[in-house]
Design an enzyme around this catalytic site. Sequence first.
Site, PDB file in Angstrom:
ATOM      1  N   THR A 128       0.861  -1.236  -0.004  1.00 16.06           N
ATOM      2  CA  THR A 128      -0.175   0.145  -0.130  1.00 16.06           C
ATOM      3  C   THR A 128       0.796   1.225  -0.047  1.00 16.06           C
ATOM      4  O   THR A 128       1.809   1.341   0.416  1.00 16.06           O
ATOM      5  CB  THR A 128      -1.045   0.182   1.165  1.00 16.06           C
ATOM      6  N   ASP A 129       0.405   2.342  -0.390  1.00 15.31           N
ATOM      7  CA  ASP A 129       1.134   3.634  -0.407  1.00 15.31           C
ATOM      8  C   ASP A 129       1.204   4.305   0.940  1.00 15.31           C
ATOM      9  O   ASP A 129       1.901   4.923   1.336  1.00 15.31           O
ATOM     10  CB  ASP A 129       0.496   4.603  -1.236  1.00 15.31           C
ATOM     11  N   LYS A 163       2.285  -3.332   7.163  1.00 17.89           N
ATOM     12  CA  LYS A 163       2.571  -3.564   5.670  1.00 17.89           C
ATOM     13  C   LYS A 163       4.142  -3.113   5.487  1.00 17.89           C
ATOM     14  O   LYS A 163       4.778  -3.764   4.766  1.00 17.89           O
ATOM     15  CB  LYS A 163       1.600  -2.641   4.971  1.00 17.89           C
TER      16      LYS A 163
END
Length: 352
Positions: A133-134, A162
């Site tokens: 994910t960003d 993450k």
Amino acid sequence: MEKKSILITGGAGFIGSHVVRLFVNKYPNYQIINFDKLTYAGNLENLNDVDKASNYHFVKGDILDEAAVEETFDKYQINAVIHLAAESHVDRSITNPLEFIQTNVIGTANVMNVAKCKWENDFSDKRFYHVSTDEVYGSLGATGYFTEETPYDPRSPYSSSKASSDHLVRAYYHTYGFPMVISNCSNNYGANQFPEKLIPLFIHNIKQEKALPVYGKGDNVRDWLWVNDHADAIDVIFHEGKDGETYNIGGNNEWQNIDLIKALCKIMDDKLGRVSGSSEQLISYVKDRDGHDKRYAIDSSKLKNELGWSPSIEFDQGLVNTVDWYLNNEDWLNSVTSGDYQKYYNQQYNER
Ligand code: NAD
Ligand code: TYD
């Protein structure tokens, strides 16, 4: 590697189900093995249009269960992994961080380590694709974009878990030459998203004429990408991306939450034949999310320039299509919001 046997973890979830469908239909000569624990977010109904295909197999399993992952590798002679299984909702990570650390960090390490052991003698023609994910890059001010060089600065238990898994995957590349690739994508929207995330939750609430809980001032910014475009990007990166590389994926489509919510209200008024402006009356500003990241915005020029991917659909159209999907799939929405959903909803929103 013509004959691929791909383990897709989390294939019954939101993004995973779109990736499974794309690969099953587009690559009939690949074997697609969907490995999913079927948590509250996993739903086999998401795949009922492809689950009879001869190149599709489902294994109910937990990525934390080393023996189950090993057995699946052996049984299907897995030579590639697209790893999506995760706990994915920021609010749940605030309430229950340890579950995120278990699944997202230890679970990723476990699947990757099984792959490394099974592939040890020959990494050629193997690929471990870690979907991230960003949010690992942290929170932006009013200007600037996340590039692949932006230093990691995760700020929620979700994004930290993450980020940890991204670091582990890169460490395996540098230490063992493990054949990995990572992508970091912005916020997805589209069919089959669990109604805890902003867009499907608000569609569901508008339909039921329930309050729309806007966190803080509603001025946080997200960059929205249609889930099918994310699946296409994963296809391109899986096939064309270089080992050891990271690719950012984004929609170049920034919206302040409140503007997006108002656009959604207009579409819903129109679709439901309600008086224009009536859904906006449901907007209710509630206590902000703890540690709420202000703005995410992705620079995906590397992916565009090097691999030729770009989003296929304008947001206006994507949002209308998405509203249509939820309105036409009442049964899906009803089935995922039965059971524990109400308990979650009350815990999450009643005291705000
Ligand atoms: P999701 O929550 O809809 O689905 C997650 C899936 O993983 C579910 O099917 C669930 O059953 C499965 N799962 C969870 N724990 C598991 C375990 N221990 N073992 C096996 N399966 C397990 O998530 P999503 O939104 O589809 O996200 C998929 C991936 O993409 C995640 O890794 C997420 O971090 C990443 N991502 C999501 C977004 C987004 O906007 N949703 C954006 C960028 C990246
Ligand atoms: P979300 O869909 O949870 O994605 P993420 O937090 O991973 O970006 O939330 C998108 C934005 O919407 C985020 O700024 C938080 C906000 N939001 C609300 O204002 N109310 C809500 O009920 C939810 C779920 C999110």
